[in-house]
Scaffold this active site. Structure first.
Site, PDB file in Angstrom:
ATOM      1  N   HIS A 264      -3.769  -5.321   0.990  1.00 56.07           N
ATOM      2  CA  HIS A 264      -3.647  -6.154   2.445  1.00 56.07           C
ATOM      3  C   HIS A 264      -3.348  -6.884   2.043  1.00 56.07           C
ATOM      4  O   HIS A 264      -4.472  -7.427   3.609  1.00 56.07           O
ATOM      5  CB  HIS A 264      -4.084  -4.568   3.024  1.00 56.07           C
TER       6      HIS A 264
ATOM      7  N   CYS B 281       0.994  -1.062  -0.192  1.00 54.47           N
ATOM      8  CA  CYS B 281      -0.199  -0.096   0.187  1.00 54.47           C
ATOM      9  C   CYS B 281       1.203   1.293   0.210  1.00 54.47           C
ATOM     10  O   CYS B 281       1.560   1.601  -1.352  1.00 54.47           O
ATOM     11  CB  CYS B 281      -0.601   0.458   1.114  1.00 54.47           C
TER      12      CYS B 281
ATOM     13  N   GLU C 160      -1.426  -8.696   4.213  1.00 54.35           N
ATOM     14  CA  GLU C 160      -1.074  -8.762   5.533  1.00 54.35           C
ATOM     15  C   GLU C 160      -1.930  -9.293   6.487  1.00 54.35           C
ATOM     16  O   GLU C 160      -1.834 -10.099   7.129  1.00 54.35           O
ATOM     17  CB  GLU C 160      -0.188  -8.159   5.873  1.00 54.35           C
TER      18      GLU C 160
HETATM   19  N1  LIG Z   1      -2.577   6.497   2.712  1.00 51.68           N
HETATM   20  C1  LIG Z   1      -2.292   5.996   1.076  1.00 51.68           C
HETATM   21  C2  LIG Z   1      -1.092   4.841   1.648  1.00 51.68           C
HETATM   22  C3  LIG Z   1      -3.308   3.939   2.163  1.00 51.68           C
HETATM   23  C4  LIG Z   1      -2.292   2.783   3.115  1.00 51.68           C
HETATM   24  O1  LIG Z   1      -1.429   2.264   3.244  1.00 51.68           O
HETATM   25  N2  LIG Z   1      -3.305   2.526   4.076  1.00 51.68           N
HETATM   26  C5  LIG Z   1      -3.486   0.899   4.778  1.00 51.68           C
HETATM   27  C6  LIG Z   1      -3.597   1.743   6.013  1.00 51.68           C
HETATM   28  C7  LIG Z   1      -5.094   2.373   6.122  1.00 51.68           C
HETATM   29  C8  LIG Z   1      -5.128   2.468   7.810  1.00 51.68           C
HETATM   30  O2  LIG Z   1      -5.625   2.709   8.451  1.00 51.68           O
HETATM   31  O3  LIG Z   1      -6.315   4.386   7.485  1.00 51.68           O
HETATM   32  C9  LIG Z   1      -3.081   6.303   1.034  1.00 51.68           C
HETATM   33  O4  LIG Z   1      -4.294   6.472   1.365  1.00 51.68           O
HETATM   34  O5  LIG Z   1      -3.149   5.846  -0.176  1.00 51.68           O
END
Ligand SMILES: N[C@@H](CCC(=O)NCCCC(=O)O)C(=O)O
Length: 251
Positions: free
Chosen positions: A220, A112, A222
């Site tokens: 994701h 991500c 994981e």
């Molecule tokens: N911020 C970036 C990457 C998104 C990301 O890694 N999401 C996983 C975490 C989700 C959360 O906890 O909000 C994008 O928004 O593209």
């Protein structure tokens, strides 16, 4: 033989009246249970991290997801309010680590935000609030308290014939989750697109000519590594690459 070690760059977060260097448990759990490695959490320092000192001590790099966005200045854009939240410490740690890992042939799995970091680190750009673009689906994290729902499997990606992921996931449609509001706008020259969504969003890339496993996914794996076959296959493949790299160092 002791377990191989994988560096996971932390996020710099403020909560509970303090500031922290953190990695969400789901990435740690997937590294341990899915890849069979020992996680090494790297502090998100804006300066002071020596990437070679880190890479001398590990056998792989796992660049995790995070709510924050890569700072637009790192891909030649002015930052606007909608581009946040930012995490300059994560940027300053993860992007140099990704570049140097690729140079040294250290296996890399980027998830991500990690895929977005990989793209920017190699000269690509990102688009923000992609759901506002015509024809683009809403890939954002569902605004619900239940993480199993937020990380629920809810979209197809189409894995390309001849891609690095094809032997891992098979060619064609794979069901995945989706929690992002940014995506690759222009792919870095060294990246090959491995999978796309039905709306054209780039969902997976690999590094052309990489010395070892070097893959990024926008979803994701994981989160469901214990129960979802595709997620488990991805982390198994990363773990195998990490062990191969470690064994090559011992020769
Ligand atoms: N911020 C970036 C990457 C998104 C990301 O890694 N999401 C996983 C975490 C989700 C959360 O906890 O909000 C994008 O928004 O593209």
């Amino acid at each position: 033989m002791s377990k191989p070690v994988v560096a996971i760059p932390s996020d710099f977060r403020e909560f509970d009246g303090n500031v922290w260097h953190v990695v969400a448990h789901q990435y740690v759990r997937a590294a341990v249970e899915g890849a069979g490695v020992m996680p090494f959490l790297v502090p998100a320092l804006e300066s002071g991290n020596d990437v070679d000192e880190i890479l001398d001590r590990v056998d792989g790099v796992l660049a995790s997801g995070a709510r924050s966005n890569v700072h637009p200045s790192l891909y030649g854009r002015e930052a606007t309010e909608e581009d946040g939240p930012f995490d300059r410490g994560r940027d300053a740690t993860s992007l140099p680590l990704i570049r140097r890992a690729l140079e040294r042939g250290v296996p890399l799995f980027a998830i991500c935000r990690g895929l977005q970091e990989l793209n920017v680190a190699l000269g690509g750009t990102l688009a923000t609030e992609i759901q506002e673009q015509p024809g683009i689906w809403d890939h954002r994290k569902p605004d619900v308290p239940d993480l199993d729902v937020a990380y629920g499997i809810r979209q197809d990606v189409i894995v390309k014939q001849g891609s690095c992921l094809a032997p891992v996931l098979g060619v064609g449609r794979v069901r995945v989750n989706s929690l992002h509001r940014q995506a690759i706008a222009s792919a870095a020259p060294r990246l090959a697109v491995e999978a796309v969504a039905d709306d054209g969003t780039i969902e997976a890339v690999s590094v052309i000519g990489a010395k070892a496993f070097a893959v990024g996914v926008q979803w994701h794996p994981e989160y469901w590594v214990r129960t979802d076959a595709a997620s488990a296959s991805l982390f198994r493949a990363f773990g195998e690459a990490v062990r191969t790299y470690r064994e090559s160092k011992l020769k």
